[in-house]
Enzyme design. Structure first.
Site, PDB file in Angstrom:
ATOM      1  N   SER A   6       0.839  -1.204   0.000  1.00 30.52           N
ATOM      2  CA  SER A   6       0.000   0.000   0.000  1.00 30.52           C
ATOM      3  C   SER A   6       0.871   1.249   0.000  1.00 30.52           C
ATOM      4  CB  SER A   6      -0.859  -0.031   1.266  1.00 30.52           C
ATOM      5  OG  SER A   6      -1.449   1.218   1.502  1.00 30.52           O
ATOM      6  N   TYR A  15      -2.459  -1.370  10.780  1.00 30.20           N
ATOM      7  CA  TYR A  15      -2.614  -1.845   9.403  1.00 30.20           C
ATOM      8  C   TYR A  15      -1.382  -1.476   8.577  1.00 30.20           C
ATOM      9  CZ  TYR A  15      -3.893  -2.022   4.535  1.00 30.20           C
ATOM     10  OH  TYR A  15      -3.866  -2.276   3.184  1.00 30.20           O
ATOM     11  N   LYS A  31       1.802  -3.853   6.868  1.00 34.51           N
ATOM     12  CA  LYS A  31       2.258  -3.870   5.462  1.00 34.51           C
ATOM     13  C   LYS A  31       3.774  -3.624   5.402  1.00 34.51           C
ATOM     14  CE  LYS A  31      -1.602  -4.727   3.433  1.00 34.51           C
ATOM     15  NZ  LYS A  31      -1.829  -5.976   2.722  1.00 34.51           N
TER      16      LYS A  31
HETATM   17  P1  NAD Z   1     -10.963  -7.546   0.665  1.00 37.28           P
HETATM   18  O1  NAD Z   1     -11.250  -7.556   2.121  1.00 37.28           O
HETATM   19  O2  NAD Z   1     -12.087  -7.337  -0.275  1.00 37.28           O
HETATM   20  O3  NAD Z   1     -10.210  -8.904   0.254  1.00 37.28           O
HETATM   21  C1  NAD Z   1      -9.423  -9.637   1.149  1.00 37.28           C
HETATM   22  C2  NAD Z   1      -9.882 -11.085   1.053  1.00 37.28           C
HETATM   23  O4  NAD Z   1      -9.042 -11.881   1.903  1.00 37.28           O
HETATM   24  C3  NAD Z   1     -11.311 -11.289   1.519  1.00 37.28           C
HETATM   25  O5  NAD Z   1     -12.015 -12.067   0.555  1.00 37.28           O
HETATM   26  C4  NAD Z   1     -11.188 -12.057   2.840  1.00 37.28           C
HETATM   27  O6  NAD Z   1     -12.264 -12.955   3.039  1.00 37.28           O
HETATM   28  C5  NAD Z   1      -9.867 -12.770   2.652  1.00 37.28           C
HETATM   29  N1  NAD Z   1      -9.111 -13.046   3.890  1.00 37.28           N
HETATM   30  C6  NAD Z   1      -8.849 -12.200   4.923  1.00 37.28           C
HETATM   31  N2  NAD Z   1      -8.079 -12.809   5.840  1.00 37.28           N
HETATM   32  C7  NAD Z   1      -7.851 -14.066   5.394  1.00 37.28           C
HETATM   33  C8  NAD Z   1      -7.117 -15.169   5.894  1.00 37.28           C
HETATM   34  N3  NAD Z   1      -6.472 -15.106   7.056  1.00 37.28           N
HETATM   35  N4  NAD Z   1      -7.090 -16.329   5.156  1.00 37.28           N
HETATM   36  C9  NAD Z   1      -7.760 -16.397   3.973  1.00 37.28           C
HETATM   37  N5  NAD Z   1      -8.467 -15.378   3.461  1.00 37.28           N
HETATM   38  C10 NAD Z   1      -8.506 -14.236   4.153  1.00 37.28           C
HETATM   39  O7  NAD Z   1      -9.831  -6.437   0.437  1.00 37.28           O
HETATM   40  P2  NAD Z   1      -9.254  -5.824  -0.919  1.00 37.28           P
HETATM   41  O8  NAD Z   1      -9.643  -4.398  -0.975  1.00 37.28           O
HETATM   42  O9  NAD Z   1      -9.531  -6.712  -2.055  1.00 37.28           O
HETATM   43  O10 NAD Z   1      -7.707  -5.852  -0.567  1.00 37.28           O
HETATM   44  C11 NAD Z   1      -6.879  -6.948  -0.916  1.00 37.28           C
HETATM   45  C12 NAD Z   1      -5.474  -6.700  -0.400  1.00 37.28           C
HETATM   46  O11 NAD Z   1      -4.994  -5.455  -0.915  1.00 37.28           O
HETATM   47  C13 NAD Z   1      -5.379  -6.586   1.123  1.00 37.28           C
HETATM   48  O12 NAD Z   1      -4.182  -7.189   1.540  1.00 37.28           O
HETATM   49  C14 NAD Z   1      -5.313  -5.084   1.344  1.00 37.28           C
HETATM   50  O13 NAD Z   1      -4.638  -4.757   2.540  1.00 37.28           O
HETATM   51  C15 NAD Z   1      -4.530  -4.632   0.142  1.00 37.28           C
HETATM   52  N6  NAD Z   1      -4.759  -3.231  -0.228  1.00 37.28           N
HETATM   53  C16 NAD Z   1      -6.040  -2.792  -0.438  1.00 37.28           C
HETATM   54  C17 NAD Z   1      -6.263  -1.464  -0.774  1.00 37.28           C
HETATM   55  C18 NAD Z   1      -7.659  -0.931  -0.975  1.00 37.28           C
HETATM   56  O14 NAD Z   1      -7.837   0.283  -0.984  1.00 37.28           O
HETATM   57  N7  NAD Z   1      -8.663  -1.764  -1.182  1.00 37.28           N
HETATM   58  C19 NAD Z   1      -5.178  -0.591  -0.887  1.00 37.28           C
HETATM   59  C20 NAD Z   1      -3.890  -1.077  -0.665  1.00 37.28           C
HETATM   60  C21 NAD Z   1      -3.690  -2.406  -0.339  1.00 37.28           C
HETATM   61  C1  WQD Z   2     -10.183   8.989   0.674  1.00 40.06           C
HETATM   62  C2  WQD Z   2     -10.497  10.430   1.019  1.00 40.06           C
HETATM   63  C3  WQD Z   2     -11.000  10.837   3.337  1.00 40.06           C
HETATM   64  C4  WQD Z   2     -14.722   8.606   3.520  1.00 40.06           C
HETATM   65  C5  WQD Z   2      -7.310   4.098   2.702  1.00 40.06           C
HETATM   66  C6  WQD Z   2      -6.188   3.465   3.472  1.00 40.06           C
HETATM   67  C7  WQD Z   2      -5.064   3.088   2.551  1.00 40.06           C
HETATM   68  C8  WQD Z   2      -5.587   2.224   1.412  1.00 40.06           C
HETATM   69  C9  WQD Z   2      -6.757   2.840   0.732  1.00 40.06           C
HETATM   70  C10 WQD Z   2      -5.420  -0.038   2.067  1.00 40.06           C
HETATM   71  C11 WQD Z   2      -9.866  10.883   2.340  1.00 40.06           C
HETATM   72  C12 WQD Z   2     -12.192  11.144   2.460  1.00 40.06           C
HETATM   73  C13 WQD Z   2     -13.549   9.189   3.074  1.00 40.06           C
HETATM   74  C14 WQD Z   2     -15.824   9.445   3.865  1.00 40.06           C
HETATM   75  C15 WQD Z   2     -14.502  11.368   3.262  1.00 40.06           C
HETATM   76  N1  WQD Z   2      -6.086   0.981   1.903  1.00 40.06           N
HETATM   77  N2  WQD Z   2     -13.442  10.548   2.949  1.00 40.06           N
HETATM   78  N3  WQD Z   2     -15.672  10.805   3.708  1.00 40.06           N
HETATM   79  O1  WQD Z   2      -7.810   7.049   3.505  1.00 40.06           O
HETATM   80  O2  WQD Z   2      -6.869   7.572   1.213  1.00 40.06           O
HETATM   81  O3  WQD Z   2      -6.825   5.266   2.050  1.00 40.06           O
HETATM   82  O4  WQD Z   2      -7.751   3.187   1.686  1.00 40.06           O
HETATM   83  O5  WQD Z   2      -4.218  -0.170   1.976  1.00 40.06           O
HETATM   84  O6  WQD Z   2      -4.096   2.447   3.298  1.00 40.06           O
HETATM   85  O7  WQD Z   2      -5.723   4.409   4.442  1.00 40.06           O
HETATM   86  O8  WQD Z   2      -8.971   6.233   1.387  1.00 40.06           O
HETATM   87  O9  WQD Z   2     -11.290   6.102   0.613  1.00 40.06           O
HETATM   88  O10 WQD Z   2     -10.844   6.097   3.108  1.00 40.06           O
HETATM   89  O11 WQD Z   2     -10.483   8.173   1.804  1.00 40.06           O
HETATM   90  O12 WQD Z   2     -14.416  12.596   3.154  1.00 40.06           O
HETATM   91  O13 WQD Z   2     -16.894   8.991   4.292  1.00 40.06           O
HETATM   92  O14 WQD Z   2     -11.915  10.561   1.219  1.00 40.06           O
HETATM   93  O15 WQD Z   2     -10.883  11.792   4.357  1.00 40.06           O
HETATM   94  O16 WQD Z   2      -9.470  12.200   2.155  1.00 40.06           O
HETATM   95  P1  WQD Z   2      -7.583   6.634   2.121  1.00 40.06           P
HETATM   96  P2  WQD Z   2     -10.468   6.572   1.748  1.00 40.06           P
END
Ligand code: NAD
Ligand code: WQD
Length: 337
Positions: free
Chosen positions: A124, A149, A153
């Site tokens: 991330s 979190y 990572k």
């Molecule tokens: P998500 O929660 O939709 O997907 C994660 C999946 O992993 C889910 O289906 C959940 O059931 C499964 N899971 C959780 N713990 C598990 C375990 N111990 N064993 C097996 N399965 C398990 O999330 P996502 O948004 O698809 O994110 C996927 C990955 O990307 C995560 O590692 C997240 O931290 C990372 N990531 C997400 C974002 C974002 O904004 N969505 C940003 C950066 C990084």
């Molecule tokens: C985006 C912007 C909020 C909700 C997070 C994690 C990051 C990554 C992606 C996993 C911000 C604003 C949000 C609301 C708002 N995840 N906001 N009202 O915080 O950039 O990133 O998700 O790795 O690690 O921190 O994403 O979508 O939560 O917020 O005003 O109800 O929207 O303040 O500026 P963020 P977000």
């Protein structure tokens, strides 16, 4: 290639499974369904006419992983499984370190025992920390993290880096995502958060569809053009394709770090206004206090992925918002219908 996808029933995982199948790979999914849905995998089959094998289970279950590696000729692992809610991680640190860090350790141990050394990790942009100058470039050091979190990572990135240093059979892609939004253009798979969404895009979509009354915009006094925070939003299909293309980097041993973003930032108000323009739906909002831990503005320097992987985010903001709305409108209650 034959690829094990952990967390493949989740948001980014399901879109990646679809692109892997379309690219001709064999896919095995392991997911404990704590935040994913098997329905996503059924729908992928409906879209592509191809199916992934699904195993319900946990990446911390070493016996299960050993069985999977003994059964399928897995050549590489894409590791999405984990917990991802920043706020929740502050209150439940043990759950986050256990799922994310311990889960990754068990997975790497099972891989090494099975002789599988190619690993793609969901990292991330949060690992750059609050003090990094924008745009973020992969050559910058990891910064301090401000919640469990983000720390999980950064810890996993370090473990994987040490592993590559110790044993040159390992090749690891650390993919640092910016803000993935959108859904597959079919409207059949998309993001399905449990409870009230934490993230901006699913919140806007649920306000537009009438599940939530209004959006709170967290802070309008940031040092940005309109006072609201700026982020680098990218289409989840572009992100999924980035995973497929990252497999090429695993031909060389060592750690390969890539930002996956568009390189362009949009403010919260720009997101709301553009969503309204693209969909014709009103999104009532009010300004609320800043959310703890939010940074004013960050976006990616995404040139390394383009240079080395030939990957570039192709889908613009309007397409991201159109596809989010298409999914939300077709599935107002997500997969639970
Ligand atoms: P998500 O929660 O939709 O997907 C994660 C999946 O992993 C889910 O289906 C959940 O059931 C499964 N899971 C959780 N713990 C598990 C375990 N111990 N064993 C097996 N399965 C398990 O999330 P996502 O948004 O698809 O994110 C996927 C990955 O990307 C995560 O590692 C997240 O931290 C990372 N990531 C997400 C974002 C974002 O904004 N969505 C940003 C950066 C990084
Ligand atoms: C985006 C912007 C909020 C909700 C997070 C994690 C990051 C990554 C992606 C996993 C911000 C604003 C949000 C609301 C708002 N995840 N906001 N009202 O915080 O950039 O990133 O998700 O790795 O690690 O921190 O994403 O979508 O939560 O917020 O005003 O109800 O929207 O303040 O500026 P963020 P977000």
């Amino acid at each position: 290639m034959s690829i094990l996808v952990t967390g493949g029933a989740g948001y980014i995982g399901s879109h990646t499974v679809l692109e892997l199948l379309e690219a001709g790979h064999d896919v095995v999914v392991v997911d404990n369904l704590s935040n994913g849905s098997q329905e996503a995998l059924h729908r992928i089959e409906a879209i592509t006419g191809k199916s992934a094998r699904f195993i319900e289970g946990d990446v911390r279950d070493r016996t299960l992983l050993d069985e999977i590696f003994a059964t399928y000729p897995v050549e590489a692992v894409i590791h999405f499984a984990g917990l991802k809610a920043v706020g929740e991680s502050v209150n439940r640190p043990l759950a986050y370190y256990d799922n994310n860090v311990h889960g990754s350790l068990v997975l790497c141990q099972a891989m090494a025992a099975a002789g599988v050394f190619k690993f793609v990790f969901s990292s991330s942009a949060t690992v750059y920390g609050p003090d990094a100058p924008v745009p973020y470039v992969e050559s910058m050091p990891r910064g301090r993290t401000s919640n469990p979190y983000g720390t999980s990572k950064a810890m996993i990135e370090q473990v994987l880096t040490d592993l590559c240093r110790a044993d040159d059979r390992w090749s690891v892609a650390l993919l640092r995502y910016f803000n993935p939004i959108g859904a597959h253009p079919s409207g059949l798979i998309g993001e399905d958060p449990q409870g009230i969404p934490n993230n901006l895009m699913p919140f806007i979509a649920q306000v537009a569809v009438g599940r939530l009354p209004e959006l709170s915009v967290f802070g309008n006094d940031y040092p940005t053009e309109d006072g609201t925070c700026v982020r680098d939003y990218l289409h989840v299909v572009d992100l999924a394709i980035g995973h497929v293309q990252s497999l090429a980097s695993l031909a060389a041993p060592g750690v390969h770090t890539y930002n996956l973003g568009t390189g362009q930032g949009y403010s919260v108000l720009e997101m709301v206004e553009t969503f309204e323009q693209v969909t014709g739906q009103k999104v009532p909002y009010r300004f609320a206090p800043r959310r703890d831990g939010d940074l004013a503005a960050f976006w990616a320097d995404a040139s390394k992925a383009e240079r080395e992987l030939g990957w570039r985010a192709e889908r613009g903001l309007r397409e991201m918002l159109r596809d989010t709305w298409h999914w939300q409108k077709k599935n107002p209650n997500g997969y639970r219908e």
